[in-house]
Design a protein around this motif. Structure first.
Motif, PDB file in Angstrom:
ATOM      1  N   LEU A 153      12.449  54.934  28.373  1.00  0.00           N
ATOM      2  CA  LEU A 153      12.405  54.369  29.716  1.00  0.00           C
ATOM      3  C   LEU A 153      11.021  53.814  30.031  1.00  0.00           C
ATOM      4  CD1 LEU A 153      14.484  56.949  31.785  1.00  0.00           C
ATOM      5  CD2 LEU A 153      15.191  54.672  31.063  1.00  0.00           C
ATOM      6  N   VAL A 154       9.980  54.538  29.627  1.00  0.00           N
ATOM      7  CA  VAL A 154       8.613  54.078  29.866  1.00  0.00           C
ATOM      8  C   VAL A 154       8.378  52.782  29.100  1.00  0.00           C
ATOM      9  CG1 VAL A 154       6.160  54.581  29.473  1.00  0.00           C
ATOM     10  CG2 VAL A 154       7.663  56.363  30.392  1.00  0.00           C
ATOM     11  N   LYS A 155       8.787  52.757  27.847  1.00  0.00           N
ATOM     12  CA  LYS A 155       8.626  51.553  27.015  1.00  0.00           C
ATOM     13  C   LYS A 155       9.331  50.370  27.649  1.00  0.00           C
ATOM     14  CE  LYS A 155       8.459  51.720  22.469  1.00  0.00           C
ATOM     15  NZ  LYS A 155       8.869  51.900  21.062  1.00  0.00           N
ATOM     16  N   ALA A 156      10.550  50.568  28.106  1.00  0.00           N
ATOM     17  CA  ALA A 156      11.312  49.499  28.741  1.00  0.00           C
ATOM     18  C   ALA A 156      10.626  49.020  30.021  1.00  0.00           C
ATOM     19  CB  ALA A 156      12.724  49.955  29.047  1.00  0.00           C
ATOM     20  N   ALA A 157      10.068  49.929  30.782  1.00  0.00           N
ATOM     21  CA  ALA A 157       9.410  49.568  32.036  1.00  0.00           C
ATOM     22  C   ALA A 157       8.118  48.788  31.793  1.00  0.00           C
ATOM     23  CB  ALA A 157       9.110  50.816  32.861  1.00  0.00           C
ATOM     24  N   LEU A 158       7.477  49.044  30.664  1.00  0.00           N
ATOM     25  CA  LEU A 158       6.206  48.362  30.373  1.00  0.00           C
ATOM     26  C   LEU A 158       6.388  47.040  29.646  1.00  0.00           C
ATOM     27  CD1 LEU A 158       4.010  51.418  29.366  1.00  0.00           C
ATOM     28  CD2 LEU A 158       3.830  50.051  31.450  1.00  0.00           C
ATOM     29  N   ASN A 159       7.570  46.737  29.190  1.00  0.00           N
ATOM     30  CA  ASN A 159       7.828  45.461  28.499  1.00  0.00           C
ATOM     31  C   ASN A 159       8.178  44.374  29.471  1.00  0.00           C
ATOM     32  OD1 ASN A 159       7.234  46.050  25.846  1.00  0.00           O
ATOM     33  ND2 ASN A 159       9.247  46.916  25.490  1.00  0.00           N
TER      34      ASN A 159
ATOM     35  N   SER B  37       0.863  46.864  30.388  1.00  0.00           N
ATOM     36  CA  SER B  37       1.460  46.524  29.099  1.00  0.00           C
ATOM     37  C   SER B  37       1.791  47.785  28.314  1.00  0.00           C
ATOM     38  CB  SER B  37       0.504  45.648  28.271  1.00  0.00           C
ATOM     39  OG  SER B  37      -0.577  46.419  27.799  1.00  0.00           O
ATOM     40  N   ILE B  38       2.425  47.568  27.181  1.00  0.00           N
ATOM     41  CA  ILE B  38       2.805  48.670  26.304  1.00  0.00           C
ATOM     42  C   ILE B  38       1.570  49.447  25.823  1.00  0.00           C
ATOM     43  CG2 ILE B  38       2.830  47.404  24.136  1.00  0.00           C
ATOM     44  CD1 ILE B  38       5.558  49.821  25.253  1.00  0.00           C
ATOM     45  N   LYS B  39       0.418  48.815  25.867  1.00  0.00           N
ATOM     46  CA  LYS B  39      -0.823  49.482  25.473  1.00  0.00           C
ATOM     47  C   LYS B  39      -1.148  50.657  26.392  1.00  0.00           C
ATOM     48  CE  LYS B  39      -2.927  45.359  23.498  1.00  0.00           C
ATOM     49  NZ  LYS B  39      -4.018  44.385  23.585  1.00  0.00           N
ATOM     50  N   ASP B  40      -0.577  50.653  27.586  1.00  0.00           N
ATOM     51  CA  ASP B  40      -0.816  51.716  28.561  1.00  0.00           C
ATOM     52  C   ASP B  40       0.210  52.844  28.463  1.00  0.00           C
ATOM     53  OD1 ASP B  40      -3.018  50.349  29.812  1.00  0.00           O
ATOM     54  OD2 ASP B  40      -1.565  49.052  30.818  1.00  0.00           O
TER      55      ASP B  40
ATOM     56  N   THR C 202       4.290  56.014  38.650  1.00  0.00           N
ATOM     57  CA  THR C 202       3.143  56.266  37.774  1.00  0.00           C
ATOM     58  C   THR C 202       2.531  54.955  37.302  1.00  0.00           C
ATOM     59  OG1 THR C 202       4.113  58.358  37.042  1.00  0.00           O
ATOM     60  CG2 THR C 202       2.379  57.417  35.660  1.00  0.00           C
ATOM     61  N   ILE C 203       3.365  54.014  36.902  1.00  0.00           N
ATOM     62  CA  ILE C 203       2.876  52.707  36.442  1.00  0.00           C
ATOM     63  C   ILE C 203       2.091  52.025  37.562  1.00  0.00           C
ATOM     64  CG2 ILE C 203       3.629  50.371  35.813  1.00  0.00           C
ATOM     65  CD1 ILE C 203       5.865  51.734  34.148  1.00  0.00           C
ATOM     66  N   GLU C 204       2.621  52.095  38.768  1.00  0.00           N
ATOM     67  CA  GLU C 204       1.941  51.480  39.906  1.00  0.00           C
ATOM     68  C   GLU C 204       0.625  52.196  40.214  1.00  0.00           C
ATOM     69  OE1 GLU C 204       2.772  50.865  44.640  1.00  0.00           O
ATOM     70  OE2 GLU C 204       4.472  50.689  43.272  1.00  0.00           O
ATOM     71  N   LYS C 205       0.657  53.523  40.166  1.00  0.00           N
ATOM     72  CA  LYS C 205      -0.530  54.327  40.482  1.00  0.00           C
ATOM     73  C   LYS C 205      -1.698  54.027  39.547  1.00  0.00           C
ATOM     74  CE  LYS C 205      -2.100  59.097  40.898  1.00  0.00           C
ATOM     75  NZ  LYS C 205      -1.706  60.510  40.794  1.00  0.00           N
ATOM     76  N   ILE C 206      -1.402  53.949  38.241  1.00  0.00           N
ATOM     77  CA  ILE C 206      -2.498  53.720  37.287  1.00  0.00           C
ATOM     78  C   ILE C 206      -2.656  52.249  36.927  1.00  0.00           C
ATOM     79  CG2 ILE C 206      -2.299  56.051  36.341  1.00  0.00           C
ATOM     80  CD1 ILE C 206      -1.071  54.758  33.815  1.00  0.00           C
ATOM     81  N   GLN C 207      -1.843  51.416  37.557  1.00  0.00           N
ATOM     82  CA  GLN C 207      -1.882  49.970  37.354  1.00  0.00           C
ATOM     83  C   GLN C 207      -1.704  49.590  35.881  1.00  0.00           C
ATOM     84  OE1 GLN C 207      -5.480  48.669  39.306  1.00  0.00           O
ATOM     85  NE2 GLN C 207      -4.668  49.166  41.334  1.00  0.00           N
TER      86      GLN C 207
END
Length: 99
Positions: A93-99, A66-69, A58-63
């Motif tokens: 998990l999402v927070k950790a992946a975006l940090n 940062s945590i703002k996303d 998902t992170i890759e798909k929407i590019q």
């Protein structure tokens, strides 16, 4: 309803911890037995590896960068994991992946 069962599992788990801490082993065991019964009716939870795969895709798909996303990522991830994973755990998990 799945959310009711999850709430009951959480409540019973907290009660078991309190009883065990107070030395009331028989009451703690009773609560743990009830948890087993409730979990029998719940769908199998996704493991952490599956969740991380969904989150990273998902992170890759929407590019997301940062945590703002986080809100954007959660909006897509949540429907895919609803009823199959604890929302707070997924959020962590999402927070950790975006940090």
């Amino acid at each position: 309803d799945i959310s009711v069962l999850r709430t009951l599992v959480k409540q019973r788990s907290e009660s078991a911890s309190l009883y065990a801490g107070a030395g009331r082993v028989e009451l703690a065991e009773h609560e743990l037995d009830l948890i087993k019964v409730f979990k029998h009716f719940l769908p199998v939870e996704m493991d952490e590896g599956e969740l991380i795969t969904i989150i990273e895709a998902t992170i890759e798909k929407i590019q997301a960068t940062s945590i703002k996303d986080m809100g954007k990522v959660m909006k897509i991830v949540q429907p895919k994991t609803a009823g199959k994973a604890d929302g707070g755990f997924v959020s962590g998990l999402v927070k950790a992946a975006l940090n």
